[in-house]
Every structure is written in structure tokens, then in C-alpha cells.
Design an enzyme around this catalytic site. Structure first.
Site, PDB file in Angstrom:
ATOM      1  N   ASN A 223       0.849  -1.196   0.000  1.00 51.92           N
ATOM      2  CA  ASN A 223       0.000   0.000   0.000  1.00 51.92           C
ATOM      3  C   ASN A 223       0.880   1.240   0.000  1.00 51.92           C
ATOM      4  OD1 ASN A 223       0.467   0.887   2.852  1.00 51.92           O
ATOM      5  ND2 ASN A 223      -0.392  -1.150   3.241  1.00 51.92           N
ATOM      6  N   PRO A 317      -3.304 -11.398  10.505  1.00 51.76           N
ATOM      7  CA  PRO A 317      -3.613 -11.093  11.907  1.00 51.76           C
ATOM      8  C   PRO A 317      -3.740  -9.590  12.109  1.00 51.76           C
ATOM      9  CG  PRO A 317      -1.297 -11.682  11.661  1.00 51.76           C
ATOM     10  CD  PRO A 317      -1.946 -11.912  10.328  1.00 51.76           C
ATOM     11  N   LYS A 355     -11.536  -2.723  18.363  1.00 50.55           N
ATOM     12  CA  LYS A 355     -10.150  -3.173  18.580  1.00 50.55           C
ATOM     13  C   LYS A 355      -9.713  -2.971  20.029  1.00 50.55           C
ATOM     14  CE  LYS A 355      -8.887  -2.677  13.802  1.00 50.55           C
ATOM     15  NZ  LYS A 355      -7.779  -2.884  12.886  1.00 50.55           N
TER      16      LYS A 355
HETATM   17  O1  C5P Z   1      -9.044  -1.866  10.492  1.00 51.10           O
HETATM   18  P1  C5P Z   1      -8.026  -0.869  10.085  1.00 51.10           P
HETATM   19  O2  C5P Z   1      -6.939  -1.435   9.222  1.00 51.10           O
HETATM   20  O3  C5P Z   1      -8.578   0.395   9.497  1.00 51.10           O
HETATM   21  O4  C5P Z   1      -7.378  -0.426  11.471  1.00 51.10           O
HETATM   22  C1  C5P Z   1      -6.347   0.480  11.524  1.00 51.10           C
HETATM   23  C2  C5P Z   1      -5.554   0.315  12.783  1.00 51.10           C
HETATM   24  O5  C5P Z   1      -5.335  -1.064  13.049  1.00 51.10           O
HETATM   25  C3  C5P Z   1      -4.177   0.900  12.673  1.00 51.10           C
HETATM   26  O6  C5P Z   1      -3.762   1.307  13.951  1.00 51.10           O
HETATM   27  C4  C5P Z   1      -3.339  -0.252  12.175  1.00 51.10           C
HETATM   28  O7  C5P Z   1      -1.970  -0.098  12.484  1.00 51.10           O
HETATM   29  C5  C5P Z   1      -3.962  -1.410  12.901  1.00 51.10           C
HETATM   30  N1  C5P Z   1      -3.927  -2.684  12.202  1.00 51.10           N
HETATM   31  C6  C5P Z   1      -3.126  -3.683  12.674  1.00 51.10           C
HETATM   32  N2  C5P Z   1      -3.108  -4.899  12.057  1.00 51.10           N
HETATM   33  C7  C5P Z   1      -3.891  -5.137  10.985  1.00 51.10           C
HETATM   34  C8  C5P Z   1      -4.711  -4.122  10.485  1.00 51.10           C
HETATM   35  C9  C5P Z   1      -4.702  -2.900  11.113  1.00 51.10           C
HETATM   36  O8  C5P Z   1      -2.418  -3.455  13.654  1.00 51.10           O
HETATM   37  N3  C5P Z   1      -3.849  -6.326  10.414  1.00 51.10           N
END
Ligand code: C5P
Length: 416
Positions: A223, A317, A355
Site C-alpha cells: 500500500n 492477523p 479493537k
Molecule cells: O481496520 P483498520 O486497518 O482500518 O485499522 C487500523 C488500525 O489497526 C491501525 O492502527 C493499524 O496499524 C492497525 N492494524 C493492525 N493490524 C492489521 C490491520 C490494522 O495493527 N492487520
């Protein structure tokens, strides 16, 4: 098809970055540990220059000391070349810390008495830099009133003494007198250089950058995250005194100085590195972690065919969620990020609760916003004890300024 090989590169290279250590190795069997000490100090980024006493030379050779320090070894006070190229005054001035390891009873005695009959003792008398010593000697010698009086004198003069530990000695006797282990000496040296600040004594973990999920040996799913925000937060935490570990996906950014950097590629490697970094008091998950990875990574480059290949994806994960579920290893303050393209507050709030993090930094991404930009506009959401959320919108500012503001908030939370 093969399973992905999980590996990540530990880079402890930065803890002592830019620090110059003059290591004096005096005579004692523990001198063999000094060779490892040189390696470990250099691994942490320190520049190590060594002085080997005549006694030290009986235990380790100048060649091995020179090879490990990748520098000339200094030993002779009267050598014209030494004095012409690097006099004892310069040796003592061009160091940030003088470390004597092992410090023999004789060396400690000379230091206490102010004697200067060889290069090492002359440097120690001439230095205006902090001095740390790691004594090593037989238990009876260590307990001798003369040695104890000398140690007291040195401590009163501000010398940092790394007290010897107990155990079986090379001479077969048992008791106090063993030089501290290399890892403990490194800890003491690192603590010596630690930046004092409101977060001193706290450990912080920061994730940053994108993840690259391999498709085949040359392609990946990634990304546009640059890592700018996460790196800036890690640097700001370290500047405020926190012992900081930065776990980063692939970025082109220079490594921030003075902190541990662990480089990873994939989400699973990032998770492993984060779990290994615990315990931590603060976790800031700023990485843009790929939600999916390819189920079976192709061993060879996928060739063009009549029909385009179909990639089967599997879920990665969630590192942030894993940290909040880490039981008694859960960091006391866990901060997530939410990059949203629409309904910023609503989505961010849902993410904060789902979360189970304490704070969430929400920002809008999309054309010209967020990813890979120098500036950002964020809203900080904080959850209180009863599940209510308070949000504060911050003005558009540089990612460095956001990092500083966030770290100020963190410092307030830990000092309130
Ligand atoms: O669900 P989303 O990707 O939008 O969530 C963003 C937050 O979750 C960020 O803090 C990102 O670093 C963390 N994240 C993570 N592991 C993932 C996906 C997101 O730690 N697999």
C-alpha cells in the site's frame, strides 16, 4: 507453491548511535568478555576505541581487539607514533564515555590514587568525560579493605561502578568479583546515554509503514503508506525519554537515531516482532498493515497465460487487536490509527471499540490527503473508563508536529 518464510531483521543498530566509547581493557580473565563487549557496543551503533593495558594484553591480543573495534589499539604511553597521531589527551577528549572493563584491582587502585604510569591510567587521569568501570577480580581481592576504600573513593568522585556479581570464578573460588555480563554492561551504557524526559523509564512500541505481502518472488501486495507518521512518532517518543522500539515495514525513510529498529516485510512478521518487543507501556500502531495475504505464495514468478491467474487471499492477523488482547502484557496505553475515506468519526469510533484500544488517531485519506503527504489532519479519539469517547480535531499540520502533539498527550496521560 510454498508457505511464506517468516523472518524479520532485527536491527538493534541505533541504541548507541553517534556515541563514542573509549574502552579500557585491563588485566583479568574477564578480558575475554571485552571482545564480545566491543561487538555488542558496535552493534548498537557506538564507535569503540580501545586501550589495552600490558596486563590486558596477557589475556586478549591487540590483533583481536583491533579487528573487532576496526580501529588501532592503543597501549603504549611512550610510543611516538601513538602520541603523534592520537595523544592521550585527545584519546580522552574524543570519547563520550570512558568504560573500564574489566577494571582490575590494580587499575582501580591507580585511579583512586591518581597514578599515571601507563596510557590507560594517564587517560583516566586526563579525562573530563564520564567514567564507568566494571570491576573483576578474585573474591578476596574484591572484599579487601583497600579495594573497597578505593571503590568508595571512586564513587564519591562520580565514577559509575558496575558492581561485580557473585558466582564461581575462573580461579575456582566462589563469591563476589565476577565482571557483570556483557548484556548488563550494555544496558548500563544505554541507560547512561538515555535521554531524560517525561517518558523516561517507559518502553514504547511503534509500528510504521506498509506491509508487503508476497505473491511470488518478485511481486507483492502493498500500500501507499510512507511510514512518515509512525517514524515521526517513534522519534518523538524517544526524544521524550521513552525506550522506543520501532517495528517498520518497507520504507525509504532513514532510520530514526537512538532507537531500536526492527525491519519486517509482512503482517505476520510485524506481529511476531511486536510480540517479541513486549512488555511495553505504550503501543502506537501507525502501520498500514495489509488486511490480506496470498494464501499460497508462488515459488517461481507467475507467468502470463491465456487466463489471468486468480489469487486466493487469506486474512492477516490484526496486530493492534492482538496487542490489546495480550492479557497482562497489554501495554497500558494502546493507540490505533484509522485511515478513513468517509464517515470519519463514525467509523473511527467503531474501530476504537472493536479493537479495544484506548485512543485512536483518525484521519481522512484519499486524493492528496494522508498517505505519503508531509501534512495530515487528524482527530484524536479517547475512550474513558466507561466506554464513552471524546474527540478533538487537530488543525492541519506536519506529521512531525502531529507526532510531537500526540507524544505530549501521552506524556500527560502518564504524569497525570
Ligand atoms: O481496520 P483498520 O486497518 O482500518 O485499522 C487500523 C488500525 O489497526 C491501525 O492502527 C493499524 O496499524 C492497525 N492494524 C493492525 N493490524 C492489521 C490491520 C490494522 O495493527 N492487520
Amino acid at each position: 507453491m510454498v508457505q511464506e518464510i517468516l523472518c524479520y531483521k532485527y536491527d538493534m543498530n541505533n541504541n548507541l548511535h553517534n556515541h563514542r566509547i573509549l574502552l579500557i581493557i585491563s588485566g583479568g580473565i574477564a578480558a575475554y568478555k571485552s571482545l564480545d563487549l566491543i561487538r555488542r557496543l558496535r552493534e548498537q551503533g557506538a564507535a569503540v576505541r580501545c586501550v589495552l593495558t600490558k596486563g590486558g594484553e596477557q589475556f586478549v591480543t591487540p590483533l583481536s581487539v583491533s579487528a573487532l573495534s576496526e580501529d588501532k589499539v592503543y597501549g603504549d604511553l611512550w610510543s611516538l607514533t601513538d602520541e603523534a597521531q592520537m595523544g592521550h589527551i585527545r584519546l580522552s577528549r574524543e570519547a563520550d564515555l570512558v568504560l573500564v572493563a574489566p577494571a582490575s584491582a590494580n587499575m582501580i587502585g591507580k585511579m583512586a590514587q591518581g597514578l599515571a604510569d601507563d596510557l590507560a591510567s594517564t587517560v583516566l587521569l586526563a579525562t573530563n568525560k564520564p567514567v564507568m568501570i566494571a570491576p573483576a577480580m578474585n573474591v578476596m581481592m574484591w572484599q579487601h579493605a583497600a579495594v573497597q576504600a578505593n571503590i568508595k573513593t571512586l564513587q564519591q568522585r562520580g565514577v559509575h561502578v558496575l558492581m561485580p556479581t557473585s558466582g564461581v570464578m575462573a580461579c575456582g573460588e566462589e563469591g563476589e568479583g565476577r565482571m557483570q555480563e556483557v548484556a548488563d554492561i550494555i544496558k548500563a551504557v544505554t541507560a547512561h546515554f538515555a535521554v531524560p524526559g517525561p517518558l523516561s523509564g517507559l518502553r514504547a512500541l511503534v509500528t510504521s509503514g506498509p506491509t508487503f505481502e508476497p505473491i511470488d518472488p518478485v511481486r507483492f501486495i502493498g500500500n501507499r503508506s510512507s511510514g512518515k507518521q509512525g517514524h515521526a512518532i517513534a522519534a518523538a517518543l524517544q526524544q521524550q525519554g521513552a525506550e522506543t522500539i520501532l517495528v517498520t515495514g518497507p520504507t525509504v525513510l532513514p532510520k530514526p537515531q537512538g532507537l531500536k529498529v526492527i525491519e519486517v516485510q509482512t503482517a505476520r512478521e510485524m506481529l511476531m516482532a511486536c510480540e517479541a518487543a513486549l512488555p511495553a507501556d505504550i503501543a502506537v500502531c501507525a502501520a498500514a498493515v495489509g488486511d490480506f495475504r496470498v494464501a499460497d505464495i508462488a515459488l517461481q514468478k507467475i507467468k502470463k497465460g491465456a487466463v489471468p491467474p486468480t489469487l486466493e487471499l487469506t486474512e492477516n492477523p490484526d496486530i493492534l487487536a492482538a496487542l490489546t488482547k495480550a492479557g497482562n502484557r497489554r501495554p497500558r496505553l494502546v493507540i490505533g490509527f484509522a485511515a478513513e475515506t468517509e464517515n470519519l468519526l463514525q467509523n473511527a469510533n467503531a474501530k476504537l471499540l472493536k479493537k479495544n484500544c484506548d485512543w485512536l488517531v483518525a484521519n481522512e485519506v484519499g486524493e492528496g490527503k494522508g498517505f505519503d503527504q508531509g501534512e495530515n489532519t487528524v482527530t484524536l479519539l479517547k475512550r474513558d473508563g466507561v466506554g464513552k469517547t471524546a474527540s478533538t480535531a487537530w488543525p492541519q499540520q506536519s506529521k512531525d508536529a502531529i507526532a510531537r502533539q500526540l507524544v505530549d498527550e501521552i506524556a500527560k496521560a502518564f504524569t497525570d
